[in-house]
Scaffold this motif. Structure first.
Motif, mmCIF file in Angstrom:
data_model
loop_
_atom_site.group_PDB
_atom_site.id
_atom_site.type_symbol
_atom_site.label_atom_id
_atom_site.label_comp_id
_atom_site.label_asym_id
_atom_site.label_seq_id
_atom_site.Cartn_x
_atom_site.Cartn_y
_atom_site.Cartn_z
ATOM 1 N N GLY A 134 70.167 71.675 -29.350
ATOM 2 C CA GLY A 134 71.258 72.002 -30.127
ATOM 3 C C GLY A 134 70.954 71.483 -31.682
ATOM 4 N N ARG A 135 69.953 70.654 -31.689
ATOM 5 C CA ARG A 135 69.666 70.082 -33.045
ATOM 6 C C ARG A 135 68.484 70.999 -33.856
ATOM 7 N N SER A 136 68.844 71.255 -35.173
ATOM 8 C CA SER A 136 67.962 71.842 -35.949
ATOM 9 C C SER A 136 67.315 71.025 -36.748
ATOM 10 N N ALA A 137 66.180 71.455 -37.269
ATOM 11 C CA ALA A 137 65.102 70.854 -38.286
ATOM 12 C C ALA A 137 65.568 71.288 -39.756
ATOM 13 N N ASP A 138 64.997 70.629 -40.745
ATOM 14 C CA ASP A 138 65.203 70.949 -42.213
ATOM 15 C C ASP A 138 64.608 72.381 -42.528
ATOM 16 N N ALA A 139 63.570 72.742 -41.853
ATOM 17 C CA ALA A 139 62.932 73.987 -42.091
ATOM 18 C C ALA A 139 62.075 74.295 -41.085
ATOM 19 N N GLU A 140 61.206 75.243 -41.034
ATOM 20 C CA GLU A 140 60.260 75.937 -40.049
ATOM 21 C C GLU A 140 59.342 76.610 -40.626
ATOM 22 N N LEU A 141 58.204 76.516 -40.099
ATOM 23 C CA LEU A 141 56.848 77.312 -40.719
ATOM 24 C C LEU A 141 56.313 77.964 -39.296
ATOM 25 N N HIS A 142 56.223 79.518 -39.694
ATOM 26 C CA HIS A 142 55.565 80.189 -38.724
ATOM 27 C C HIS A 142 54.304 80.741 -39.021
ATOM 28 N N VAL A 143 53.313 80.922 -38.252
ATOM 29 C CA VAL A 143 52.008 81.284 -38.418
ATOM 30 C C VAL A 143 51.882 82.441 -37.534
ATOM 31 N N VAL A 144 51.647 83.789 -37.856
ATOM 32 C CA VAL A 144 51.721 84.758 -37.020
ATOM 33 C C VAL A 144 50.267 85.281 -37.073
ATOM 34 N N HIS A 145 50.193 85.906 -35.619
ATOM 35 C CA HIS A 145 48.708 86.225 -35.179
ATOM 36 C C HIS A 145 49.228 87.808 -34.099
ATOM 37 N N TYR A 146 48.009 88.639 -34.189
ATOM 38 C CA TYR A 146 48.365 89.599 -33.410
ATOM 39 C C TYR A 146 47.015 89.480 -32.177
ATOM 40 N N ASN A 147 47.320 90.127 -31.109
ATOM 41 C CA ASN A 147 46.341 90.301 -29.944
ATOM 42 C C ASN A 147 45.323 91.027 -30.413
ATOM 43 N N SER A 148 44.075 90.455 -30.904
ATOM 44 C CA SER A 148 42.984 91.530 -31.363
ATOM 45 C C SER A 148 41.930 91.612 -30.291
ATOM 46 N N GLU A 149 42.254 91.261 -29.017
ATOM 47 C CA GLU A 149 41.512 91.570 -27.852
ATOM 48 C C GLU A 149 42.110 92.990 -27.236
ATOM 49 N N LEU A 150 43.405 93.293 -27.582
ATOM 50 C CA LEU A 150 43.590 94.633 -26.918
ATOM 51 C C LEU A 150 44.310 95.822 -28.000
ATOM 52 N N TYR A 151 44.406 95.210 -29.277
ATOM 53 C CA TYR A 151 44.807 96.057 -30.198
ATOM 54 C C TYR A 151 44.214 96.022 -31.457
ATOM 55 N N PRO A 152 44.038 97.114 -32.391
ATOM 56 C CA PRO A 152 42.914 97.324 -33.407
ATOM 57 C C PRO A 152 43.610 96.498 -34.693
ATOM 58 N N ASN A 153 44.906 96.301 -34.610
ATOM 59 C CA ASN A 153 45.310 95.609 -35.962
ATOM 60 C C ASN A 153 46.975 95.363 -35.442
ATOM 61 N N MET A 154 47.490 94.927 -36.546
ATOM 62 C CA MET A 154 48.905 94.160 -36.460
ATOM 63 C C MET A 154 49.993 95.363 -36.303
ATOM 64 N N SER A 155 49.628 96.479 -36.722
ATOM 65 C CA SER A 155 50.660 97.534 -36.630
ATOM 66 C C SER A 155 50.729 98.062 -35.219
ATOM 67 N N ALA A 156 49.607 98.077 -34.708
ATOM 68 C CA ALA A 156 49.451 98.590 -33.317
ATOM 69 C C ALA A 156 50.083 97.553 -32.296
ATOM 70 N N ALA A 157 49.816 96.278 -32.750
ATOM 71 C CA ALA A 157 50.267 95.237 -31.743
ATOM 72 C C ALA A 157 51.785 94.797 -31.813
ATOM 73 N N MET A 158 52.197 95.053 -32.978
ATOM 74 C CA MET A 158 53.466 94.384 -33.133
ATOM 75 C C MET A 158 54.796 95.097 -32.094
ATOM 76 N N THR A 159 54.386 96.352 -31.851
ATOM 77 C CA THR A 159 55.471 96.804 -30.716
ATOM 78 C C THR A 159 55.024 96.560 -29.437
ATOM 79 N N GLN A 160 53.939 95.836 -28.824
ATOM 80 C CA GLN A 160 53.556 95.681 -27.704
ATOM 81 C C GLN A 160 54.287 94.588 -27.326
ATOM 82 N N ARG A 161 54.479 94.208 -25.738
ATOM 83 C CA ARG A 161 55.226 93.161 -25.280
ATOM 84 C C ARG A 161 54.166 91.905 -25.317
#
Length: 380
Positions: A134-161
């Motif tokens: 229940g305790r939040s921090a002051d801010a949060e950083l996100h580093v985003v990656h896509y599954n490059s073993e199974l999908y060719p790019n971010m657009s194809a990967a972002m809709t897959q589980r």
């Protein structure tokens, strides 16, 4: 396929594409007419059962010893090419080069971008998306990656589980300036308005991460912004990174969610989504509850002082015991060295006195014998 069927198919695809484009063009916000409470009306996945962020209740997490530390690949090898810094109206985004990636998950993931979430400067208000107990921090950083073993790019990967992997890093304020975050914050004044971009010097992205990459929470969730695709393997680190209060204040007050040509300027603040229900999902922990207790600086200081006092007390007790033993040993030695009584000397003196008495008695008897008797005749 006959002509009527082909025409119907083309009409269906046309309207499907038109609907998709119209959804993508919807201007969503964190509050207002298309605020997060209305996201699911325009983006159906935002109403799904596996949404993010979540509140991590530490007592309900499940320890999984198979979770290994995540390993950033090429994060510190930024090269000479500048990074692209972008104000997209919702946050500040840095596009990452394709040679950066991530190991330690079931597949190899390639880095795409990083961005930040923050609050509005109110004391105790918080600005992180995920929370712990229940305790939040002051801010949060996100580093985003896509599954490059199974999908060719971010657009194809972002809709897959299993398409995306995002690192979540809690940020809290401290006394010292964090030079790593200055690589971002110092250039935010160049992209104050929505849709503005600027190239900035490349830097070591790994310097933004906590030191310990082996202690984290893992769960399956979603993007925290529309279209909220439920395709993210989340890794939320237990250790927090610190920035100064001045750095946080600049982050919270320097950007606008409005465009430069807009007559009414709107500060870009509170750009975090509220926590979503777990809906029977299990949050895994890479560490056990016993080893995962996070100690505050006050607790650490108290432990150190307690240990020092204990050592001093133990030293006093040991010294007292040693002193007591030495005192007892000295008394025994002195006691044993005391002169013992000499009964034989007294016996000798007593015997000598008896002998003297006997000699005197003998002399007296002899003298008595030598005296003439008065009744005896004298000799001629």
């Amino acid at each position: 396929m006959n002509s009527p069927a082909l025409i119907l198919l083309l009409i269906f695809l046309f309207f499907q594409r038109t609907a998709a484009n119209s959804v993508e063009e919807i201007t969503w916000t964190y509050s207002g007419s298309v605020g997060q409470s209305e996201w699911s009306e325009y983006f159906p996945d935002c109403g799904g059962a596996s949404q993010s962020p979540v509140d991590v209740t530490t007592t309900q997490t499940k320890y999984d010893p198979s979770l290994v530390p995540v390993t950033p690949l090429g994060y510190s090898q930024h090269g000479n090419q500048p990074f692209s810094l972008h104000n997209n109206g919702h946050t500040v985004v840095i596009e990452l080069p394709g040679w950066m990636g991530l190991q330690g998950l079931p597949w190899l993931f390639t880095a795409v971008q990083l961005h930040l979430h923050w609050g509005n400067g109110s004391p105790g208000h918080g600005g992180s998306e995920h929370t712990i107990d229940g305790r939040s921090a002051d801010a949060e950083l996100h580093v985003v990656h896509y599954n490059s073993e199974l999908y060719p790019n971010m657009s194809a990967a972002m809709t897959q589980r299993d398409g995306l992997a995002v690192l979540g890093i809690f940020i809290e304020t401290g006394e010292e300036t964090n030079p790593a975050f200055n690589n971002i914050i110092n250039y935010m004044s160049r992209i104050r308005h929505a849709d503005q971009k600027e190239f900035i010097p490349a830097f070591d992205v790994q310097s933004l991460l906590p030191r310990s990459l082996g202690r984290y929470y893992r769960y399956n969730g979603s993007l925290t912004t529309p279209p909220c695709y439920q395709s993210v393997i989340w890794t939320v680190f237990q250790e927090r990174v610190q920035i100064s209060k001045a750095q946080l204040l600049k982050m919270e007050t320097i950007l606008y969610s409005s465009k430069a040509e807009d007559s009414h300027r709107m500060l870009l603040q509170d750009n975090y989504r509220v926590t979503q229900s777990l809906n029977h999902r299990v949050v895994l922990a890479s560490f056990s509850a016993e080893s995962g207790k996070e100690l505050s600086s006050g607790e650490v200081t108290a432990i150190v002082i307690g240990v020092m006092c204990g050592c001093v007390g133990l030293a006093v007790i040991v010294r007292f015991i040693v002193k007591t033993i030495r005192s007892s040993s000295s008394w025994d030695v002195l006691h044993n060295n005391r002169p013992a009584p000499s009964p034989r000397v007294n016996d000798q003196e007593h015997s000598k006195e008896k002998k003297q008495d006997l000699a005197l008695s003998t002399t007296s008897e002899a003298e008595k014998k030598e005296e003439p008797s008065p009744s005896s005749p004298a000799e001629p």
